[in-house]
Motif scaffolding. Structure first.
Motif, PDB file in Angstrom:
ATOM      1  N   VAL A  11      13.108   7.069 -17.170  1.00  0.00           N
ATOM      2  CA  VAL A  11      11.794   6.479 -16.920  1.00  0.00           C
ATOM      3  C   VAL A  11      10.849   7.612 -16.555  1.00  0.00           C
ATOM      4  O   VAL A  11      11.199   8.491 -15.763  1.00  0.00           O
ATOM      5  N   ILE A  12       9.661   7.604 -17.134  1.00  0.00           N
ATOM      6  CA  ILE A  12       8.635   8.586 -16.809  1.00  0.00           C
ATOM      7  C   ILE A  12       7.537   7.853 -16.054  1.00  0.00           C
ATOM      8  O   ILE A  12       6.992   6.866 -16.560  1.00  0.00           O
ATOM      9  N   ARG A  13       7.211   8.315 -14.873  1.00  0.00           N
ATOM     10  CA  ARG A  13       6.168   7.687 -14.068  1.00  0.00           C
ATOM     11  C   ARG A  13       4.937   8.580 -14.086  1.00  0.00           C
ATOM     12  O   ARG A  13       4.990   9.733 -13.671  1.00  0.00           O
ATOM     13  N   LEU A  14       3.845   8.042 -14.574  1.00  0.00           N
ATOM     14  CA  LEU A  14       2.573   8.750 -14.592  1.00  0.00           C
ATOM     15  C   LEU A  14       1.611   7.962 -13.711  1.00  0.00           C
ATOM     16  O   LEU A  14       1.329   6.803 -13.979  1.00  0.00           O
ATOM     17  N   THR A  15       1.136   8.585 -12.651  1.00  0.00           N
ATOM     18  CA  THR A  15       0.251   7.883 -11.732  1.00  0.00           C
ATOM     19  C   THR A  15      -1.202   8.233 -12.010  1.00  0.00           C
ATOM     20  O   THR A  15      -1.521   9.333 -12.441  1.00  0.00           O
ATOM     21  N   THR A  16      -2.061   7.257 -11.769  1.00  0.00           N
ATOM     22  CA  THR A  16      -3.488   7.461 -11.991  1.00  0.00           C
ATOM     23  C   THR A  16      -4.095   8.234 -10.831  1.00  0.00           C
ATOM     24  O   THR A  16      -3.502   8.366  -9.778  1.00  0.00           O
ATOM     25  N   ALA A  35      -4.997   7.641 -26.414  1.00  0.00           N
ATOM     26  CA  ALA A  35      -4.532   8.709 -25.535  1.00  0.00           C
ATOM     27  C   ALA A  35      -4.615   8.246 -24.090  1.00  0.00           C
ATOM     28  O   ALA A  35      -5.647   7.724 -23.659  1.00  0.00           O
ATOM     29  N   LEU A  36      -3.520   8.414 -23.374  1.00  0.00           N
ATOM     30  CA  LEU A  36      -3.471   8.172 -21.938  1.00  0.00           C
ATOM     31  C   LEU A  36      -3.344   9.550 -21.301  1.00  0.00           C
ATOM     32  O   LEU A  36      -2.282  10.163 -21.324  1.00  0.00           O
ATOM     33  N   ASP A  37      -4.450  10.055 -20.783  1.00  0.00           N
ATOM     34  CA  ASP A  37      -4.533  11.436 -20.308  1.00  0.00           C
ATOM     35  C   ASP A  37      -4.430  11.465 -18.790  1.00  0.00           C
ATOM     36  O   ASP A  37      -5.267  10.885 -18.097  1.00  0.00           O
ATOM     37  N   PHE A  38      -3.404  12.137 -18.275  1.00  0.00           N
ATOM     38  CA  PHE A  38      -3.173  12.237 -16.839  1.00  0.00           C
ATOM     39  C   PHE A  38      -3.382  13.659 -16.334  1.00  0.00           C
ATOM     40  O   PHE A  38      -2.898  14.013 -15.266  1.00  0.00           O
ATOM     41  N   GLY A  39      -4.077  14.471 -17.079  1.00  0.00           N
ATOM     42  CA  GLY A  39      -4.313  15.851 -16.670  1.00  0.00           C
ATOM     43  C   GLY A  39      -3.200  16.754 -17.163  1.00  0.00           C
ATOM     44  O   GLY A  39      -3.287  17.346 -18.219  1.00  0.00           O
ATOM     45  N   ALA A  40      -2.107  16.829 -16.411  1.00  0.00           N
ATOM     46  CA  ALA A  40      -0.991  17.697 -16.785  1.00  0.00           C
ATOM     47  C   ALA A  40      -0.147  17.103 -17.895  1.00  0.00           C
ATOM     48  O   ALA A  40       0.604  17.813 -18.557  1.00  0.00           O
ATOM     49  N   ALA A  41      -0.257  15.794 -18.124  1.00  0.00           N
ATOM     50  CA  ALA A  41       0.511  15.134 -19.178  1.00  0.00           C
ATOM     51  C   ALA A  41      -0.393  14.189 -19.954  1.00  0.00           C
ATOM     52  O   ALA A  41      -1.297  13.581 -19.392  1.00  0.00           O
TER      53      ALA A  41
END
Length: 93
Positions: A11-16, A35-41
């Protein structure tokens, strides 16, 4: 949605946060890219080729769940802050 036939292996968790954003690239000559852009990912969502009925079903499921997520976040935010009115900034987002 149907049940998974295979168990998840990771599971990959990407937080806003302040830098998180979503972008749609609606190319006219090929499949669109979300595109879901989280900065580093950055996560890119697109089809494997020409758009199929399965792709349309997935896109509708994604939109439905994203709308449910937004309502849940809004409800939680209002409960935490006591802000029961949508702010101008919240309406624009």
């Amino acid at each position: 949605m149907t049940r998974r036939r295979t168990p998840r292996t990771s599971v990959i968790r990407l937080t806003t946060g302040r830098t998180a954003r979503t972008l749609l690239h609606p190319y006219g000559h090929r499949e669109p890219v979300l595109a879901l852009d989280f900065g580093a990912a950055c996560v890119l969502v697109t089809t494997a080729g020409p758009v199929t009925a399965n792709d349309l079903t997935f896109a509708r499921q994604l939109a439905h769940e994203a709308a449910r997520y937004a309502r849940s976040v809004e409800r939680t935010y209002r409960a935490q802050t006591g802000d029961h009115e949508m702010t101008q900034q919240g309406r624009a987002a």
